[in-house]
Design a protein around this motif. Structure first.
Motif, PDB file in Angstrom:
ATOM      1  N   GLU A  98      28.399  41.142  42.552  1.00  0.00           N
ATOM      2  CA  GLU A  98      27.891  39.973  43.279  1.00  0.00           C
ATOM      3  C   GLU A  98      28.528  39.875  44.667  1.00  0.00           C
ATOM      4  N   ALA A  99      29.850  40.100  44.732  1.00  0.00           N
ATOM      5  CA  ALA A  99      30.563  39.959  46.001  1.00  0.00           C
ATOM      6  C   ALA A  99      30.070  40.954  47.051  1.00  0.00           C
ATOM      7  N   THR A 100      29.672  42.145  46.614  1.00  0.00           N
ATOM      8  CA  THR A 100      29.211  43.181  47.548  1.00  0.00           C
ATOM      9  C   THR A 100      27.691  43.207  47.708  1.00  0.00           C
ATOM     10  N   SER A 101      27.004  42.276  47.051  1.00  0.00           N
ATOM     11  CA  SER A 101      25.538  42.333  46.989  1.00  0.00           C
ATOM     12  C   SER A 101      24.859  42.119  48.332  1.00  0.00           C
ATOM     13  N   ARG A 102      25.553  41.477  49.280  1.00  0.00           N
ATOM     14  CA  ARG A 102      24.953  41.223  50.599  1.00  0.00           C
ATOM     15  C   ARG A 102      25.633  42.056  51.680  1.00  0.00           C
ATOM     16  N   GLY A 103      26.332  43.094  51.266  1.00  0.00           N
ATOM     17  CA  GLY A 103      26.923  44.003  52.228  1.00  0.00           C
ATOM     18  C   GLY A 103      28.378  43.751  52.550  1.00  0.00           C
ATOM     19  N   ALA A 104      28.982  42.728  51.950  1.00  0.00           N
ATOM     20  CA  ALA A 104      30.391  42.450  52.219  1.00  0.00           C
ATOM     21  C   ALA A 104      31.281  43.507  51.570  1.00  0.00           C
ATOM     22  N   GLN A 105      32.384  43.785  52.216  1.00  0.00           N
ATOM     23  CA  GLN A 105      33.426  44.587  51.600  1.00  0.00           C
ATOM     24  C   GLN A 105      34.397  43.652  50.893  1.00  0.00           C
ATOM     25  N   VAL A 106      35.090  44.189  49.897  1.00  0.00           N
ATOM     26  CA  VAL A 106      35.962  43.365  49.058  1.00  0.00           C
ATOM     27  C   VAL A 106      37.357  43.963  49.018  1.00  0.00           C
ATOM     28  N   ILE A 107      38.354  43.098  49.182  1.00  0.00           N
ATOM     29  CA  ILE A 107      39.744  43.471  48.919  1.00  0.00           C
ATOM     30  C   ILE A 107      40.193  42.608  47.746  1.00  0.00           C
ATOM     31  N   TRP A 108      40.492  43.243  46.624  1.00  0.00           N
ATOM     32  CA  TRP A 108      40.927  42.511  45.428  1.00  0.00           C
ATOM     33  C   TRP A 108      42.440  42.667  45.323  1.00  0.00           C
ATOM     34  N   VAL A 109      43.153  41.559  45.391  1.00  0.00           N
ATOM     35  CA  VAL A 109      44.612  41.576  45.375  1.00  0.00           C
ATOM     36  C   VAL A 109      45.101  41.329  43.947  1.00  0.00           C
ATOM     37  N   GLY A 110      45.914  42.236  43.446  1.00  0.00           N
ATOM     38  CA  GLY A 110      46.421  42.117  42.094  1.00  0.00           C
ATOM     39  C   GLY A 110      47.503  41.055  41.967  1.00  0.00           C
ATOM     40  N   MET A 111      47.892  40.804  40.733  1.00  0.00           N
ATOM     41  CA  MET A 111      48.927  39.818  40.452  1.00  0.00           C
ATOM     42  C   MET A 111      50.323  40.410  40.659  1.00  0.00           C
ATOM     43  N   PRO A 112      51.257  39.613  41.182  1.00  0.00           N
ATOM     44  CA  PRO A 112      52.639  40.083  41.305  1.00  0.00           C
ATOM     45  C   PRO A 112      53.342  40.006  39.952  1.00  0.00           C
ATOM     46  N   PRO A 113      54.496  40.650  39.810  1.00  0.00           N
ATOM     47  CA  PRO A 113      55.269  40.503  38.578  1.00  0.00           C
ATOM     48  C   PRO A 113      55.666  39.041  38.390  1.00  0.00           C
ATOM     49  N   MET A 114      55.759  38.617  37.134  1.00  0.00           N
ATOM     50  CA  MET A 114      56.111  37.236  36.818  1.00  0.00           C
ATOM     51  C   MET A 114      57.502  37.171  36.187  1.00  0.00           C
ATOM     52  N   GLN A 115      58.155  36.020  36.345  1.00  0.00           N
ATOM     53  CA  GLN A 115      59.487  35.859  35.764  1.00  0.00           C
ATOM     54  C   GLN A 115      59.428  35.898  34.234  1.00  0.00           C
ATOM     55  N   ASN A 116      58.383  35.306  33.667  1.00  0.00           N
ATOM     56  CA  ASN A 116      58.186  35.345  32.219  1.00  0.00           C
ATOM     57  C   ASN A 116      57.694  36.728  31.815  1.00  0.00           C
ATOM     58  N   PRO A 117      58.459  37.460  30.986  1.00  0.00           N
ATOM     59  CA  PRO A 117      58.072  38.839  30.663  1.00  0.00           C
ATOM     60  C   PRO A 117      56.703  38.951  29.982  1.00  0.00           C
ATOM     61  N   GLY A 118      56.387  37.985  29.128  1.00  0.00           N
ATOM     62  CA  GLY A 118      55.092  38.028  28.455  1.00  0.00           C
ATOM     63  C   GLY A 118      53.939  37.856  29.424  1.00  0.00           C
TER      64      GLY A 118
END
Length: 202
Positions: A98-118
């Motif tokens: 959907e995000a690229t459906s009109r010609g846009a490029q996408v940068i998907w930023v992942g999650m950083p490490p969290m203090q809670n190990p789980g």
């Protein structure tokens, strides 16, 4: 677009981009949202509105912090199961399509490490799915935040040494990102924007 961590990043990123004088950037951040619970907030519907309103050339996505939960049923689909992975894979893929459906490029930023190990392990699982899906979608770049905001081995740390100075990069809750941490992550995103759209930033 993104959740509360997306807002942490987006506030800094939008300001940086506005200062270029050649970019119009808008933040659509929604606290406590993600792709797991469209009954609470429907991101595909929201994205459809954003696409029609702004016709963006580039979309930065940071979602996932709230997604490590069961898909509600009946029957419920428990997080961490192959069935959950399959559904989430489909939702991420649909969102990228959907995000690229009109010609846009996408940068998907992942999650950083969290203090809670789980929670940190859950975020790594979600990031793994996003990486796999992004490789199947042209026009989508994935930015890995684990070593940008974590140790060299991708572990949680509230402080990083940058240019010889100790910098507080994470909020006391061990989840959210400080403005200084967001600036580090934004710099990586801005590098991708420069490579993709040849925009000089800062």
């Amino acid at each position: 677009v993104g959740d509360s961590l997306g807002i942490d990043l987006g506030d800094v990123l939008v300001n940086d981009l506005a200062e270029t004088g050649v970019v119009q950037a808008t933040l659509d951040g929604q606290v406590s949202t993600g792709l797991t619970r469209p009954d609470y907030f429907n991101w595909p519907d929201e994205l459809s509105v954003d696409l029609a309103r702004y016709t963006p050339q580039l979309i930065v996505v940071m979602l996932g912090a709230n997604d490590a939960q069961d898909f509600p049923g009946p029957p419920d689909v428990p997080f961490g199961t192959p069935a959950w992975d399959a559904i989430y894979t489909s939702r991420v893929s649909d969102f990228m399509t959907e995000a690229t459906s009109r010609g846009a490029q996408v940068i998907w930023v992942g999650m950083p490490p969290m203090q809670n190990p789980g929670l940190s392990a859950a975020m790594a699982r979600i990031d793994g799915i996003v990486v796999q899906v992004s490789r199947r979608h042209s026009g989508v770049d994935f930015v890995d935040a684990t070593t940008v905001l974590g140790t060299p081995t991708g572990q949680f740390t509230p402080f990083l040494v940058v240019g010889g100075q100790e910098v507080n990069v994470r909020e006391p809750d061990g989840t959210h990102v400080t403005p200084s941490g967001a600036q580090l992550l934004a710099a990586v995103v801005e590098g991708v924007i420069h490579n993709r759209l040849h925009v000089d930033i800062g």
